[in-house]
Design an enzyme around this catalytic site. Sequence first.
Site, PDB file in Angstrom:
ATOM      1  N   GLU A 172      36.823   0.474  -4.885  1.00  0.00           N
ATOM      2  CA  GLU A 172      37.718  -0.627  -5.033  1.00  0.00           C
ATOM      3  C   GLU A 172      38.679  -0.268  -3.871  1.00  0.00           C
ATOM      4  OE1 GLU A 172      39.040  -0.004  -8.866  1.00  0.00           O
ATOM      5  OE2 GLU A 172      37.140  -1.024  -9.578  1.00  0.00           O
ATOM      6  N   GLU A 279      27.735  -2.159 -12.657  1.00  0.00           N
ATOM      7  CA  GLU A 279      28.553  -2.222 -13.997  1.00  0.00           C
ATOM      8  C   GLU A 279      28.637  -3.295 -14.829  1.00  0.00           C
ATOM      9  OE1 GLU A 279      32.718  -0.821 -13.010  1.00  0.00           O
ATOM     10  OE2 GLU A 279      31.981   0.382 -11.232  1.00  0.00           O
TER      11      GLU A 279
HETATM   12  C1  GLA Z   1      35.921   0.031 -12.834  1.00  0.00           C
HETATM   13  C2  GLA Z   1      35.463   1.325 -12.516  1.00  0.00           C
HETATM   14  C3  GLA Z   1      34.716   1.854 -13.638  1.00  0.00           C
HETATM   15  C4  GLA Z   1      35.470   1.583 -14.939  1.00  0.00           C
HETATM   16  C5  GLA Z   1      35.567   0.366 -15.059  1.00  0.00           C
HETATM   17  C6  GLA Z   1      36.412   0.122 -16.443  1.00  0.00           C
HETATM   18  O1  GLA Z   1      34.998  -0.868 -12.653  1.00  0.00           O
HETATM   19  O2  GLA Z   1      34.732   1.411 -11.331  1.00  0.00           O
HETATM   20  O3  GLA Z   1      34.323   3.277 -13.392  1.00  0.00           O
HETATM   21  O4  GLA Z   1      36.387   2.401 -14.922  1.00  0.00           O
HETATM   22  O5  GLA Z   1      36.491  -0.222 -13.905  1.00  0.00           O
HETATM   23  O6  GLA Z   1      35.709   0.781 -17.280  1.00  0.00           O
END
Ligand code: GLA
Length: 373
Positions: A172, A279
């Site tokens: 990010e 994710e």
């Molecule tokens: C981001 C992070 C993850 C997690 C999510 C929310 O996407 O990369 O590790 O913390 O937020 O749980």
Amino acid sequence: MGSLNSEIRNKRYLLLFLLAAVTEFFPGCESEPPPVNIPDKGLKDYYIDYFPIGVAVSPSNLTLGTGERVIIDKEFNSLTAENVMKMGPMHPQENTYYWDDADKIVNFAIANNMKVRGHTLCWHSNTPSWILKNSDGTTVTKEVLLNRLKDHITQVVTRYKGKVYAWDVVNEAIDDNPAKIYRESSWYNICGEEYIAKAFQWAHEADPDALLFYNDYSTESASKRDKIYTFLKGLIDAGIPVHGIGLQGHWSVSWPSEAELRSAIVKYASLGIKIQITELDVSVYSNNEDFSVRTPGDDTFTADREQKQLDKYKMIFRVFRDYKSEITGVTFWNVSDKRSWLDNFPVTNRKNYPLLFDQNYNRKRVYFEVVNF
Ligand code: GLA
């Protein structure tokens, strides 16, 4: 009696001879297993010719006898540590590393023939406060911070060398605001953009065989997609070892569209790097309506929400399968609807149902759509 025995023996030899002759002329037919006792398949088995199917876990999810563990054993062949490999928990003070929780996950995965994705080496959130400060409380210089980052990455990647096959090196770093490129995190404010390239180089030095990913969310929104593309192209053109992009895949019933998803995959793949969905979850709340505000009727998994989620999951897995040469992994974020980070994001204490397994650890209707191809 003796002649009967020898007759049976002769027939058996004849049968064995015929079998040997058949397998000689039709190689491969001997490897067909008998069609009995075929075990119930899991996601990983349905997708065996496509990509590994992973899940983000905490160490407690691996406890024998829990609903999570039953699902993990049956359905997944890749693990990501949900939190315990992040910099905060893993490196709480300058000379203190806490390995136990991460070791549990990595050792479990290895013992069970599962892959491990390392998550994550550098992220603006979960940065421990000590790393940004001198002992007198003043902010560190760029040189000090880069040295600390190098130490962190080298220690962590070396410890799991040969065990963790892919790392989310930087998480990010690109801003959501179309007018900005880089997120103005402490990393950026102190080091400038240089910390990103360095992070990849140090990870590569520590484990030259590990696949190194840049990981982010909203990677399918056109303006962020194009910024990330340009940013990654710059790194790749400069010879920085970036091997892939992680599309976090925190999606919802209203987003992304099929066209957005396809064009993002095609655009990133044109850089010659691999794509992983790192994710994945599909919120039942709609981004463009009630996404971040509590509204009457929330908390319930209505038939309408169920159907919309089913349609979205069906679409995204169809697209993933279409791009199986580009996509090398799909990981869900959390095991079942029993507990998801979306129960508290973006609205605190609002129940969500973003995964393929329900609160009682049973496969949801959507599960059968995802494996029906
Ligand atoms: C981001 C992070 C993850 C997690 C999510 C929310 O996407 O990369 O590790 O913390 O937020 O749980």
